[in-house]
Design an enzyme around this catalytic site. Structure first.
Site, PDB file in Angstrom:
ATOM      1  N   VAL A  76       0.836  -1.195   0.000  1.00  0.00           N
ATOM      2  CA  VAL A  76       0.000   0.000   0.000  1.00  0.00           C
ATOM      3  C   VAL A  76       0.872   1.247   0.000  1.00  0.00           C
ATOM      4  O   VAL A  76       1.918   1.286   0.638  1.00  0.00           O
ATOM      5  CB  VAL A  76      -0.999   0.049   1.189  1.00  0.00           C
ATOM      6  N   CYS A  77       0.435   2.217  -0.771  1.00  0.00           N
ATOM      7  CA  CYS A  77       1.102   3.507  -0.796  1.00  0.00           C
ATOM      8  C   CYS A  77       0.029   4.565  -0.986  1.00  0.00           C
ATOM      9  O   CYS A  77      -1.167   4.262  -0.900  1.00  0.00           O
ATOM     10  CB  CYS A  77       2.191   3.563  -1.866  1.00  0.00           C
ATOM     11  N   ASN A  78       0.446   5.764  -1.264  1.00  0.00           N
ATOM     12  CA  ASN A  78      -0.511   6.853  -1.358  1.00  0.00           C
ATOM     13  C   ASN A  78      -1.481   6.663  -2.520  1.00  0.00           C
ATOM     14  O   ASN A  78      -2.687   6.717  -2.331  1.00  0.00           O
ATOM     15  CB  ASN A  78       0.219   8.191  -1.473  1.00  0.00           C
ATOM     16  N   THR A  90       4.572   2.219  -6.227  1.00  0.00           N
ATOM     17  CA  THR A  90       4.737   0.866  -5.696  1.00  0.00           C
ATOM     18  C   THR A  90       4.621  -0.176  -6.795  1.00  0.00           C
ATOM     19  O   THR A  90       5.113  -1.285  -6.646  1.00  0.00           O
ATOM     20  CB  THR A  90       3.694   0.617  -4.585  1.00  0.00           C
TER      21      THR A  90
END
Length: 101
Positions: free
Chosen positions: A7-9, A14
């Site tokens: 998970v990233c923004n 990613t």
């Protein structure tokens, strides 16, 4: 087959790491899927995850992510590992979180 969730923004940066992780996992015959999602989608995908790895750009949300993740192990990817897009190290982190099999 293990399911690793990144998970990233926004799920964008990613994606490159996801590809490197998948390539390394294949090279060591580690059966897994690696998928990247924006943090906003985590609640929708947490049930498919065996571990959740958090991009360093949203590591400040780690406590909230752990709450959403139920009993799924969660860890933040170190900035240096993420910056180098080191798929090997991130797969090793995931294996450690899940318990090597």
């Amino acid at each position: 087959m293990k399911h690793i969730v990144l998970v990233c923004n926004m799920g964008m940066s990613t994606s490159a790491l996801m590809k490197k992780m998948s390539k390394y996992a294949e090279s060591i015959a580690f059966e897994c899927t690696v998928n990247a999602y924006p943090v906003a989608e985590l609640e929708n995908v947490v049930d498919e995850a065996d571990c959740i790895l958090v991009g360093p750009q949203i590591s400040y949300q780690l406590d909230n992510i752990k709450k959403v993740s139920k009993d799924v192990p969660v860890s933040a990817i170190p900035m240096q590992v993420y910056g180098m897009m080191d798929g090997k190290k991130v797969i090793e982190m995931a294996q450690e979180l899940m318990g090597k099999e």
